[in-house]
Design a protein around this motif. Sequence first.
Motif, PDB file in Angstrom:
ATOM      1  N   ARG A  63      15.986   6.560   6.030  1.00 54.26           N
ATOM      2  CA  ARG A  63      15.564   5.170   6.132  1.00 54.26           C
ATOM      3  C   ARG A  63      14.842   4.888   7.457  1.00 54.26           C
ATOM      4  NH1 ARG A  63      18.301  -0.106   3.710  1.00 54.26           N
ATOM      5  NH2 ARG A  63      16.734  -1.531   4.493  1.00 54.26           N
ATOM      6  N   ARG A  66      11.428   6.178   7.169  1.00 55.21           N
ATOM      7  CA  ARG A  66      10.557   5.300   6.384  1.00 55.21           C
ATOM      8  C   ARG A  66      10.021   4.134   7.198  1.00 55.21           C
ATOM      9  NH1 ARG A  66      15.083   5.393   2.342  1.00 55.21           N
ATOM     10  NH2 ARG A  66      14.854   7.467   1.456  1.00 55.21           N
ATOM     11  N   SER A  67      10.819   3.661   8.156  1.00 52.44           N
ATOM     12  CA  SER A  67      10.354   2.516   8.932  1.00 52.44           C
ATOM     13  C   SER A  67       9.301   2.934   9.960  1.00 52.44           C
ATOM     14  CB  SER A  67      11.531   1.815   9.613  1.00 52.44           C
ATOM     15  OG  SER A  67      12.054   2.651  10.618  1.00 52.44           O
ATOM     16  N   LEU A  71       2.351   5.660   4.209  1.00 54.79           N
ATOM     17  CA  LEU A  71       1.912   6.678   3.250  1.00 54.79           C
ATOM     18  C   LEU A  71       0.778   6.120   2.408  1.00 54.79           C
ATOM     19  CD1 LEU A  71       2.232   9.300   1.508  1.00 54.79           C
ATOM     20  CD2 LEU A  71       4.007   8.091   0.247  1.00 54.79           C
ATOM     21  N   GLU A  86      -1.704 -10.538  -1.595  1.00 52.99           N
ATOM     22  CA  GLU A  86      -0.330 -10.469  -2.108  1.00 52.99           C
ATOM     23  C   GLU A  86       0.250  -9.058  -1.973  1.00 52.99           C
ATOM     24  OE1 GLU A  86      -0.813 -14.010  -5.481  1.00 52.99           O
ATOM     25  OE2 GLU A  86      -1.156 -11.912  -6.001  1.00 52.99           O
ATOM     26  N   MET A  90       3.423  -8.252   0.354  1.00 58.08           N
ATOM     27  CA  MET A  90       4.624  -7.657  -0.245  1.00 58.08           C
ATOM     28  C   MET A  90       5.048  -6.416   0.545  1.00 58.08           C
ATOM     29  SD  MET A  90       5.094  -5.985  -4.037  1.00 58.08           S
ATOM     30  CE  MET A  90       3.906  -4.678  -3.797  1.00 58.08           C
ATOM     31  N   ILE A  91       4.086  -5.557   0.846  1.00 58.68           N
ATOM     32  CA  ILE A  91       4.431  -4.334   1.567  1.00 58.68           C
ATOM     33  C   ILE A  91       4.987  -4.658   2.952  1.00 58.68           C
ATOM     34  CG2 ILE A  91       3.483  -2.211   2.556  1.00 58.68           C
ATOM     35  CD1 ILE A  91       1.475  -2.265   0.146  1.00 58.68           C
ATOM     36  N   ARG A  93       6.566  -7.363   3.843  1.00 58.46           N
ATOM     37  CA  ARG A  93       7.931  -7.875   3.653  1.00 58.46           C
ATOM     38  C   ARG A  93       8.914  -6.723   3.464  1.00 58.46           C
ATOM     39  NH1 ARG A  93      10.278 -12.131   4.549  1.00 58.46           N
ATOM     40  NH2 ARG A  93      11.264 -12.490   2.540  1.00 58.46           N
ATOM     41  N   LEU A  94       8.489  -5.712   2.704  1.00 53.07           N
ATOM     42  CA  LEU A  94       9.390  -4.595   2.427  1.00 53.07           C
ATOM     43  C   LEU A  94       9.575  -3.691   3.652  1.00 53.07           C
ATOM     44  CD1 LEU A  94       8.269  -3.785  -1.217  1.00 53.07           C
ATOM     45  CD2 LEU A  94      10.349  -4.958  -0.482  1.00 53.07           C
ATOM     46  N   TYR A  95       8.675  -3.817   4.625  1.00 50.99           N
ATOM     47  CA  TYR A  95       8.880  -3.139   5.911  1.00 50.99           C
ATOM     48  C   TYR A  95       9.825  -3.965   6.787  1.00 50.99           C
ATOM     49  CZ  TYR A  95       5.485   0.748   6.015  1.00 50.99           C
ATOM     50  OH  TYR A  95       4.816   1.928   5.826  1.00 50.99           O
ATOM     51  N   GLY A  96      10.226  -5.133   6.274  1.00 53.97           N
ATOM     52  CA  GLY A  96      11.154  -5.973   7.025  1.00 53.97           C
ATOM     53  C   GLY A  96      10.490  -7.026   7.889  1.00 53.97           C
ATOM     54  N   ARG A  99       7.861 -13.286   6.489  1.00 58.25           N
ATOM     55  CA  ARG A  99       6.771 -13.597   5.561  1.00 58.25           C
ATOM     56  C   ARG A  99       5.465 -13.946   6.277  1.00 58.25           C
ATOM     57  NH1 ARG A  99       6.891 -14.671   0.372  1.00 58.25           N
ATOM     58  NH2 ARG A  99       9.139 -14.886   0.368  1.00 58.25           N
ATOM     59  N   GLY A 138      -2.291  -0.822   3.120  1.00 54.38           N
ATOM     60  CA  GLY A 138      -0.848  -0.931   2.876  1.00 54.38           C
ATOM     61  C   GLY A 138      -0.064  -0.024   3.797  1.00 54.38           C
ATOM     62  N   ALA A 139      -0.614   1.171   4.034  1.00 57.76           N
ATOM     63  CA  ALA A 139       0.075   2.121   4.904  1.00 57.76           C
ATOM     64  C   ALA A 139       0.031   1.665   6.358  1.00 57.76           C
ATOM     65  CB  ALA A 139      -0.557   3.508   4.763  1.00 57.76           C
TER      66      ALA A 139
ATOM     67  N   ARG B   5      16.936  -9.721   0.357  1.00 58.08           N
ATOM     68  CA  ARG B   5      15.567 -10.054   0.754  1.00 58.08           C
ATOM     69  C   ARG B   5      14.558  -9.168   0.018  1.00 58.08           C
ATOM     70  NH1 ARG B   5      14.358  -8.357   6.357  1.00 58.08           N
ATOM     71  NH2 ARG B   5      13.794  -6.522   5.133  1.00 58.08           N
ATOM     72  N   THR B   9      11.720 -10.135  -2.798  1.00 58.98           N
ATOM     73  CA  THR B   9      10.301  -9.789  -2.656  1.00 58.98           C
ATOM     74  C   THR B   9       9.782  -9.145  -3.941  1.00 58.98           C
ATOM     75  OG1 THR B   9      10.631  -9.412  -0.294  1.00 58.98           O
ATOM     76  CG2 THR B   9       8.645  -8.473  -1.273  1.00 58.98           C
ATOM     77  N   ARG B  89       5.071   4.381  -3.335  1.00 58.76           N
ATOM     78  CA  ARG B  89       4.953   3.512  -2.160  1.00 58.76           C
ATOM     79  C   ARG B  89       6.323   2.901  -1.864  1.00 58.76           C
ATOM     80  NH1 ARG B  89       1.368   2.347   1.403  1.00 58.76           N
ATOM     81  NH2 ARG B  89      -0.287   1.914  -0.048  1.00 58.76           N
ATOM     82  N   SER B  92       8.746   5.138  -0.275  1.00 54.25           N
ATOM     83  CA  SER B  92       8.464   5.540   1.104  1.00 54.25           C
ATOM     84  C   SER B  92       8.669   4.390   2.085  1.00 54.25           C
ATOM     85  CB  SER B  92       7.024   6.068   1.205  1.00 54.25           C
ATOM     86  OG  SER B  92       6.107   4.991   1.187  1.00 54.25           O
ATOM     87  N   PRO B  94      10.944   1.341   4.026  1.00 52.77           N
ATOM     88  CA  PRO B  94      12.340   1.204   4.483  1.00 52.77           C
ATOM     89  C   PRO B  94      13.059   0.045   3.799  1.00 52.77           C
ATOM     90  CG  PRO B  94      10.857   0.284   6.113  1.00 52.77           C
ATOM     91  CD  PRO B  94       9.983   0.868   5.037  1.00 52.77           C
TER      92      PRO B  94
END
Lengths: 308, 262
Positions: A63, A66-67, A71, A86, A90-91, A93-96, A99, A138-139, B5, B9, B89, B92, B94
């Motif tokens: 994990r 990944r942060s 990729l 969008e 989204m990407i 947000r998923l990296y933390g 918003r 995105g990467a 969260r 999303t 994606r 990969s 976190p």
Amino acid sequence: MKKYGAVTALDGLDLDVPGGTVLGLLGPNGAGKTTAVSILTTLTQPDAGSATVAGVDVMSDPRQVRSRIGLSGQYAAVDEHLTATENLEMIGRLYGMPRREARRRGLELLEQFRLTEAADRPLKTFSGGMRRRIDLAGALVADPPVLFLDEPTTGLDPRSRGELWETIRDRVRGGTTVLLTTQYLEEADQLADEIVVIDHGRAIAKGTAEELKRRVGGEHLDVHVSGVDNVRKAESILAAVAIGPLRVHADDGEVSAPVSNGVEALSTVLRALEAEHILIKDIGLRRPTLDDVFMELTGHEASTGAAS
Amino acid sequence: MSLLRDATTIAHRNMIRIRRVPDVMVFVVVQPLMFVLLFAYVFGGSIDIPGGNYREFLIAGIFTQTVVFGATFTGSGLAEDMQKGLINRFRSLPMARSAVVAGRTISDVVYNALSIVVMSVAGLAVGWRIRGSILDAIVAYGLLLFFSYAFSWVMACIGLMVPTPEVVNNATFVILFPMTFIANTFVPSDSLPGVLKTIAEWNPVSTLTHAVRVRFGNIPAGTPEPTAWPLQNAMLYSLGFAVVLIVVFAPIATRLYQRTSK
């Protein structure tokens, strides 16, 4: 090492990428490039061996890895029903990212990639090249210190390819470390500080693009004739000027040879062919390709396997 | 909490699609609407419920049938996602490992809620009425959504095991048709012969339908109290069944998602 059933995709591959540099992983389909990237990006686990990315062990702390990575694969990993904005939001947000920050960063990247006017259109309406750029964006959303680019330009037209290269160079100038896989010697040449050539999951050569090309020879002379007899004659003529092994496709009537002084070799061969009254369908000089590198390094052509 | 969260999303991403993918709209809005109208007008005239109005009896059945079938959307949606590069994606990034599946089940609750709103309006138009209290109605709607949420975890597992989204529909129709028809959804279970009656009485679709009918006040006057235990305790049985589904299938789905790699 990584095995898929009886197929060994990776077999004792050792890579070391110094921070802030680009390592090009060069090899044909099935060489194990994507497997290597999958392991380093925590998508798959190796059967044996270890790896650290940005100082973090990929097996014990995936994990955290990944942060710190971004990729971008050979298939644009974007949601085609979402707009560019969008997708990037989204990407992020998923990296933390919060918003608002994810959104701001997305817009910033779209501006950098000159895609602002297309920001609010679903990606379905985008060209392949534009999707790839969004994928690369995105990467980059979270500004990761390490980037994995798995055949980022496969299938792109030359213009899109050039634009993508420029973006990648930009990142490297900013201090990003990149592992790039490619089937194109030219691409590795353009981007990589060091190149590792792999075949059947193993590194078969290592060096800068210049070093590799020196080993392969400067230019290649291709001759295209018809008839088995003529191919045999062409072979012996080319052998006289070649500085390395010939490559022969007897069925297609093609013979290719690495040469040191291209123009001189070309005129020598032309005269010799004429003297033998061999009809030349095509003849030409070209820069070495991945096939040539493979021919030189392994004695066989870049094979295309099933796993990649 | 990062799972919540990340799942939100992903759910948000799925919901954007309702405006852009016509299939989703058809499945969520048009199909439920069609069912209410078809059943009400085609069967409505020829099926008699002792002491009651068939249309009124029918609507709760269509609600449950729709939310149960609605759960297949979770399966086909996930199967579709797994085919795409986007999943690599996600893997990969976190993010919480179960967020892709959890997010899908959340967005499907929203889809189901939308379907229920559409059906309720259509139901009111063809003569269905809520005869219980507002609170009872809220409980009925809540139970429908909770049950479909739980059931979508089962479908998630199927979606993650099959090769293509189409297989989800083919595989589940074979299960879902008997499940929704050998029940009290469209006819009172008393009218079913022998063993089918027993199956219908223990079928969670029946208990869900019965519980919803009771809360909406749609049980015809003079209907005898059910004799089977699950129907006597329809609310408890349905809730318990839903909880068991989540407890069993949520961990399996998460596992399946993590294991599937390209």
